[in-house]
Design a protein around this motif. Structure first.
Motif, PDB file in Angstrom:
ATOM      1  N   VAL A  52      -8.693  16.604   6.849  1.00 17.56           N
ATOM      2  CA  VAL A  52      -8.821  16.240   8.254  1.00 17.56           C
ATOM      3  C   VAL A  52      -8.082  14.943   8.549  1.00 17.56           C
ATOM      4  O   VAL A  52      -7.354  14.830   9.539  1.00 17.56           O
ATOM      5  CB  VAL A  52     -10.316  16.105   8.635  1.00 17.56           C
ATOM      6  N   ALA A  53      -8.268  13.947   7.698  1.00 18.82           N
ATOM      7  CA  ALA A  53      -7.658  12.637   7.912  1.00 18.82           C
ATOM      8  C   ALA A  53      -6.153  12.680   7.669  1.00 18.82           C
ATOM      9  O   ALA A  53      -5.630  13.597   7.027  1.00 18.82           O
ATOM     10  CB  ALA A  53      -8.307  11.613   6.994  1.00 18.82           C
ATOM     11  N   GLN A  54      -5.469  11.681   8.175  1.00 18.71           N
ATOM     12  CA  GLN A  54      -4.027  11.567   7.976  1.00 18.71           C
ATOM     13  C   GLN A  54      -3.734  11.049   6.563  1.00 18.71           C
ATOM     14  O   GLN A  54      -4.407  10.156   6.074  1.00 18.71           O
ATOM     15  CB  GLN A  54      -3.438  10.603   9.001  1.00 18.71           C
ATOM     16  N   VAL A  55      -2.716  11.617   5.928  1.00 18.59           N
ATOM     17  CA  VAL A  55      -2.325  11.203   4.580  1.00 18.59           C
ATOM     18  C   VAL A  55      -0.840  10.844   4.596  1.00 18.59           C
ATOM     19  O   VAL A  55      -0.014  11.601   5.103  1.00 18.59           O
ATOM     20  CB  VAL A  55      -2.582  12.317   3.550  1.00 18.59           C
ATOM     21  N   GLU A  56      -0.542   9.690   4.051  1.00 26.20           N
ATOM     22  CA  GLU A  56       0.842   9.218   3.989  1.00 26.20           C
ATOM     23  C   GLU A  56       1.173   8.837   2.553  1.00 26.20           C
ATOM     24  O   GLU A  56       0.419   8.117   1.908  1.00 26.20           O
ATOM     25  CB  GLU A  56       1.017   7.999   4.895  1.00 26.20           C
ATOM     26  N   GLY A  57       2.276   9.342   2.035  1.00 27.26           N
ATOM     27  CA  GLY A  57       2.725   8.955   0.704  1.00 27.26           C
ATOM     28  C   GLY A  57       3.393   7.606   0.727  1.00 27.26           C
ATOM     29  O   GLY A  57       4.130   7.282   1.663  1.00 27.26           O
ATOM     30  N   ARG A  58       3.141   6.811  -0.290  1.00 26.01           N
ATOM     31  CA  ARG A  58       3.745   5.478  -0.377  1.00 26.01           C
ATOM     32  C   ARG A  58       4.058   5.175  -1.840  1.00 26.01           C
ATOM     33  O   ARG A  58       3.185   5.317  -2.698  1.00 26.01           O
ATOM     34  CB  ARG A  58       2.778   4.427   0.169  1.00 26.01           C
ATOM     35  N   VAL A  59       5.283   4.791  -2.120  1.00 24.04           N
ATOM     36  CA  VAL A  59       5.676   4.449  -3.481  1.00 24.04           C
ATOM     37  C   VAL A  59       5.088   3.097  -3.844  1.00 24.04           C
ATOM     38  O   VAL A  59       5.249   2.121  -3.101  1.00 24.04           O
ATOM     39  CB  VAL A  59       7.205   4.433  -3.632  1.00 24.04           C
ATOM     40  N   LEU A  60       4.400   3.043  -4.987  1.00 23.17           N
ATOM     41  CA  LEU A  60       3.810   1.790  -5.449  1.00 23.17           C
ATOM     42  C   LEU A  60       3.695   1.821  -6.966  1.00 23.17           C
ATOM     43  O   LEU A  60       3.049   2.706  -7.529  1.00 23.17           O
ATOM     44  CB  LEU A  60       2.418   1.571  -4.840  1.00 23.17           C
ATOM     45  N   ASP A  61       4.307   0.856  -7.610  1.00 22.10           N
ATOM     46  CA  ASP A  61       4.162   0.651  -9.050  1.00 22.10           C
ATOM     47  C   ASP A  61       3.161  -0.477  -9.233  1.00 22.10           C
ATOM     48  O   ASP A  61       3.466  -1.643  -8.973  1.00 22.10           O
ATOM     49  CB  ASP A  61       5.508   0.289  -9.662  1.00 22.10           C
ATOM     50  N   VAL A  62       1.949  -0.146  -9.686  1.00 19.61           N
ATOM     51  CA  VAL A  62       0.898  -1.164  -9.758  1.00 19.61           C
ATOM     52  C   VAL A  62       1.172  -2.213 -10.824  1.00 19.61           C
ATOM     53  O   VAL A  62       0.549  -3.279 -10.820  1.00 19.61           O
ATOM     54  CB  VAL A  62      -0.490  -0.536  -9.991  1.00 19.61           C
ATOM     55  N   SER A  63       2.088  -1.920 -11.755  1.00 18.73           N
ATOM     56  CA  SER A  63       2.438  -2.927 -12.754  1.00 18.73           C
ATOM     57  C   SER A  63       3.336  -4.016 -12.167  1.00 18.73           C
ATOM     58  O   SER A  63       3.612  -5.019 -12.820  1.00 18.73           O
ATOM     59  CB  SER A  63       3.110  -2.285 -13.967  1.00 18.73           C
ATOM     60  N   ASP A  64       3.790  -3.821 -10.935  1.00 18.32           N
ATOM     61  CA  ASP A  64       4.590  -4.798 -10.213  1.00 18.32           C
ATOM     62  C   ASP A  64       3.662  -5.568  -9.273  1.00 18.32           C
ATOM     63  O   ASP A  64       3.351  -5.098  -8.162  1.00 18.32           O
ATOM     64  CB  ASP A  64       5.694  -4.082  -9.431  1.00 18.32           C
ATOM     65  N   ALA A  65       3.203  -6.733  -9.702  1.00 18.19           N
ATOM     66  CA  ALA A  65       2.228  -7.500  -8.928  1.00 18.19           C
ATOM     67  C   ALA A  65       2.756  -7.848  -7.544  1.00 18.19           C
ATOM     68  O   ALA A  65       1.998  -7.862  -6.565  1.00 18.19           O
ATOM     69  CB  ALA A  65       1.837  -8.764  -9.684  1.00 18.19           C
ATOM     70  N   ALA A  66       4.054  -8.132  -7.441  1.00 18.57           N
ATOM     71  CA  ALA A  66       4.636  -8.486  -6.149  1.00 18.57           C
ATOM     72  C   ALA A  66       4.585  -7.303  -5.184  1.00 18.57           C
ATOM     73  O   ALA A  66       4.335  -7.478  -3.983  1.00 18.57           O
ATOM     74  CB  ALA A  66       6.069  -8.965  -6.330  1.00 18.57           C
ATOM     75  N   ALA A  67       4.799  -6.093  -5.706  1.00 17.54           N
ATOM     76  CA  ALA A  67       4.753  -4.903  -4.859  1.00 17.54           C
ATOM     77  C   ALA A  67       3.340  -4.638  -4.350  1.00 17.54           C
ATOM     78  O   ALA A  67       3.147  -4.254  -3.187  1.00 17.54           O
ATOM     79  CB  ALA A  67       5.275  -3.692  -5.630  1.00 17.54           C
ATOM     80  N   VAL A  68       2.353  -4.843  -5.215  1.00 15.86           N
ATOM     81  CA  VAL A  68       0.955  -4.672  -4.798  1.00 15.86           C
ATOM     82  C   VAL A  68       0.606  -5.689  -3.715  1.00 15.86           C
ATOM     83  O   VAL A  68      -0.009  -5.357  -2.690  1.00 15.86           O
ATOM     84  CB  VAL A  68       0.007  -4.802  -6.004  1.00 15.86           C
ATOM     85  N   ALA A  69       1.011  -6.931  -3.922  1.00 17.12           N
ATOM     86  CA  ALA A  69       0.732  -7.978  -2.937  1.00 17.12           C
ATOM     87  C   ALA A  69       1.423  -7.685  -1.608  1.00 17.12           C
ATOM     88  O   ALA A  69       0.856  -7.910  -0.532  1.00 17.12           O
ATOM     89  CB  ALA A  69       1.188  -9.333  -3.483  1.00 17.12           C
ATOM     90  N   GLU A  70       2.644  -7.158  -1.679  1.00 18.11           N
ATOM     91  CA  GLU A  70       3.386  -6.843  -0.457  1.00 18.11           C
ATOM     92  C   GLU A  70       2.701  -5.732   0.335  1.00 18.11           C
ATOM     93  O   GLU A  70       2.591  -5.807   1.571  1.00 18.11           O
ATOM     94  CB  GLU A  70       4.810  -6.427  -0.808  1.00 18.11           C
ATOM     95  N   LEU A  71       2.217  -4.696  -0.355  1.00 17.06           N
ATOM     96  CA  LEU A  71       1.529  -3.614   0.345  1.00 17.06           C
ATOM     97  C   LEU A  71       0.255  -4.126   1.004  1.00 17.06           C
ATOM     98  O   LEU A  71      -0.032  -3.800   2.165  1.00 17.06           O
ATOM     99  CB  LEU A  71       1.199  -2.477  -0.624  1.00 17.06           C
ATOM    100  N   ALA A  72      -0.508  -4.935   0.288  1.00 11.42           N
ATOM    101  CA  ALA A  72      -1.739  -5.479   0.865  1.00 11.42           C
ATOM    102  C   ALA A  72      -1.432  -6.325   2.101  1.00 11.42           C
ATOM    103  O   ALA A  72      -2.123  -6.225   3.129  1.00 11.42           O
ATOM    104  CB  ALA A  72      -2.475  -6.309  -0.178  1.00 11.42           C
TER     105      ALA A  72
END
Length: 286
Positions: A52-72
């Motif tokens: 029912v809810a909307q789902v969006e794919g997003r590329v994220l490598d959790v071993s990349d701390a900068a990428a995690v911080a950027e998404l947040a």
């Protein structure tokens, strides 16, 4: 209010089942980000989700701390924060290669990813939110040599990060066994994940509980997935990813937080004791 959810390691297995379960049980205006590090697999998985809810794919490598911080930070700027975060990413271990050979990638994803998610998404978790780390019953303290217990039982989040890094270095230096670390890297890794959750929760408990906010780790039990297949011969009692996702989703989507679960390792709604099956002497010293 529109709810925003993020699931890491979500292109297959438990992660995908969690996204699909959220999509079925959340509202049409809600948004779920299905994340993983392979763009093609993310897109394919997002297209497969029915709900029912909307789902969006997003590329994220959790071993990349900068990428995690950027998404947040992006979600904070765009939506004012997030409501559900499930940290599920894991790198598979193969019995065909030495544990030391696989340690860096495994620890970077399981522990580095968990630490980055806690550090970056904790501050943008809205009141009433849920921040969940998928771990294991191997994450209880009694799975380690007692001389290692003080390294995880009570230290700060930053100290636990340092302990995990020192353990990784000891693996490569060939001193890990002498220091009491088990050869199988999965066990200390899981203890490190649960300890990191406990450390963050200890800081936040007083503020979070009055706001109905939950931070916890969960054990899904034995699940028939790509990561577990090489290590077990008998899957007759194993859960499917869809079955394993149900109690996790029940915890995440419950109207009210049970204070007994806050900061703890939870399996099927019950708290697993952090110190596990300790001897009487160990309990007396704890």
């Amino acid at each position: 209010m529109r709810r925003i959810a993020v699931v890491t390691g979500a292109n297959q297995g438990i992660g995908f089942a969690l996204v699909e379960g959220l999509a079925a049980r959340m509202n049409p205006e809600d948004l779920i980000l299905l994340t993983s590090r392979n763009s093609a697999r993310v897109a394919e998985a997002a297209d497969r989700v029915k709900g029912v809810a909307q789902v969006e794919g997003r590329v994220l490598d959790v071993s990349d701390a900068a990428a995690v911080a950027e998404l947040a930070a992006d979600l904070q700027a765009q939506y004012g924060g997030v409501d559900i975060v499930i940290s599920n990413a894991v790198a598979p271990l193969s019995p065909d290669r030495s544990q030391a050979e696989q340690a860096d990638q495994f620890i970077a994803v399981a522990n580095g990813g968990t630490q980055s998610v806690l550090r970056s998404f904790g501050p943008v978790l809205r009141p009433g939110g849920r921040l969940i780390v998928v771990a294991s019953s191997l994450g209880t303290l009694d799975q380690l040599d007692p001389k290692l217990h003080p390294l995880f039982d009570g230290p700060s989040f930053e100290q636990i990060e340092q302990t995990v890094e020192e353990w990784r270095l000891a693996i490569h230096a060939g001193t890990a066994a002498d220091e009491g670390w088990p050869e199988w890297v999965n066990t200390p890794s899981k203890v490190g994940q649960v300890a990191a959750v406990r450390a963050v929760a200890a800081r936040r408990r007083e503020a979070d509980l009055p706001q109905n906010t939950l931070i916890a780790s969960v054990c899904p039990g034995l699940v028939d997935t790509r990561a577990s297949r090489p290590w077990f011969d008998d899957f007759s009692q194993a859960r499917t990813p869809e079955q394993a996702a149900v109690p996790i989703l029940d915890l995440v989507l419950a109207d009210r937080v049970d204070p007994a679960t806050y900061g703890e390792l939870v399996r099927d709604g019950a708290v697993l004791p952090w110190r596990g099956n300790q001897s009487s002497e160990e309990k007396a010293l704890a």
